[in-house]
Design a protein around this motif. Sequence first.
Motif, short mmCIF file in Angstrom:
data_model
loop_
_atom_site.label_atom_id
_atom_site.label_comp_id
_atom_site.label_asym_id
_atom_site.label_seq_id
_atom_site.Cartn_x
_atom_site.Cartn_y
_atom_site.Cartn_z
N UNK A 177 -22.20 -70.97 -34.36
CA UNK A 177 -21.90 -70.23 -35.60
C UNK A 177 -22.94 -70.47 -36.70
N UNK A 190 -17.01 -66.22 -43.39
CA UNK A 190 -16.70 -67.27 -42.40
C UNK A 190 -15.85 -68.37 -43.05
N UNK A 194 -12.02 -69.45 -42.06
CA UNK A 194 -11.68 -70.83 -41.75
C UNK A 194 -10.50 -71.33 -42.58
N UNK A 198 -6.62 -72.42 -41.52
CA UNK A 198 -5.95 -73.68 -41.87
C UNK A 198 -4.56 -73.41 -42.45
N UNK A 209 -5.10 -67.03 -36.07
CA UNK A 209 -6.48 -66.74 -35.68
C UNK A 209 -6.82 -65.28 -35.96
N UNK B 8 -15.31 -69.54 -36.70
CA UNK B 8 -14.95 -70.27 -37.91
C UNK B 8 -13.45 -70.58 -37.94
N UNK B 10 -11.54 -71.03 -35.49
CA UNK B 10 -11.21 -72.08 -34.51
C UNK B 10 -11.71 -73.44 -35.01
N UNK B 11 -12.91 -73.43 -35.63
CA UNK B 11 -13.54 -74.71 -36.03
C UNK B 11 -12.71 -75.42 -37.12
N UNK B 12 -12.31 -74.68 -38.16
CA UNK B 12 -11.65 -75.33 -39.30
C UNK B 12 -10.43 -76.17 -38.89
N UNK B 14 -9.72 -77.41 -36.05
CA UNK B 14 -10.15 -78.50 -35.17
C UNK B 14 -10.66 -79.68 -35.99
#
Lengths: 235, 64
Positions: A177, A190, A194, A198, A209, B8, B10-12, B14
Amino acid sequence: MNAVQKTFWDGVKSEIPLLIGVVPFGMIYGALALDAGLSKLASQMMSTIVFAGSAQFITAQLVAEAAPAFVIILTIAVVNLRHMLYSASLAPYLKHLSIKWKVLLSYLLTDEAYAPSILHYEKEGLQKHSHWFLFGAGATLWVSWQISTALGIFLGTKIPDDLSLDFALPVTFIAMLVPTLKKAPAIASALCAGIIALLTYNLPFKLGLILAALVGITVGIVLEKQNPQRGQDGK
Amino acid sequence: MFHQLFLSAIIFPELFIQNGELNFQFTNIRLLAGVIAIVTAWFSRNTLITIIIGMVALFILGSL
């Protein structure tokens, strides 16, 4: 060497420099898919059937998180939407082909086969055997991807179970990414995706997602519209 | 663009979510290792170097 063979081998040769990046990636995929809980056969068959790096990594991650099938399918469909743009830009050079050729070349079309092929076609224009170039590039990548996946699966079986590789997937995603984030709207969208991911982490079926991606897309489009110059100059 | 957003998203979680809860603290070694990987990726723009540094960082932080 006749014209068909020459075009085919030109395609093969154009792909070889790209393999330096592809082969280690295929190996990492094989090892991580296994670690994510896919069987050896499923890990290898994903490289054969799906044949798309980022889609395979994301699928492995979603399988590890036990996401339902419809979320995985929807996610991968959106992730691979860019192939429509690739196909459209290659169409002028391939539209005269038979349906068999089109199916074969569609299957082999990937980021790594598209890049050298479109450069070649834009330089050389449409020629009688043009499609053999994409076939050569795609077939080279295909063979390398299958072999490197198999090597990765083999190495994955040698990694002790107590050595946790579950962080390797997120790190791989960071590596995929971050280098693509150059423009401010892309970075902002992005970050939004993110943060939404969360906030919506506890939603069932990993729906957070999908929601995160939708919000990210909206933010990206709004920012691009507000600031078109910054959107176009690249950095 | 689309695949960046999914990556992004998925990353956050994790990095920030530990045992089902948000954890922004320095005791969260996956977050620290992730930040190290992000900085590495930003400056090196190299996928393999980023993966190696990120994994090594987690390993070192985990054994401290």
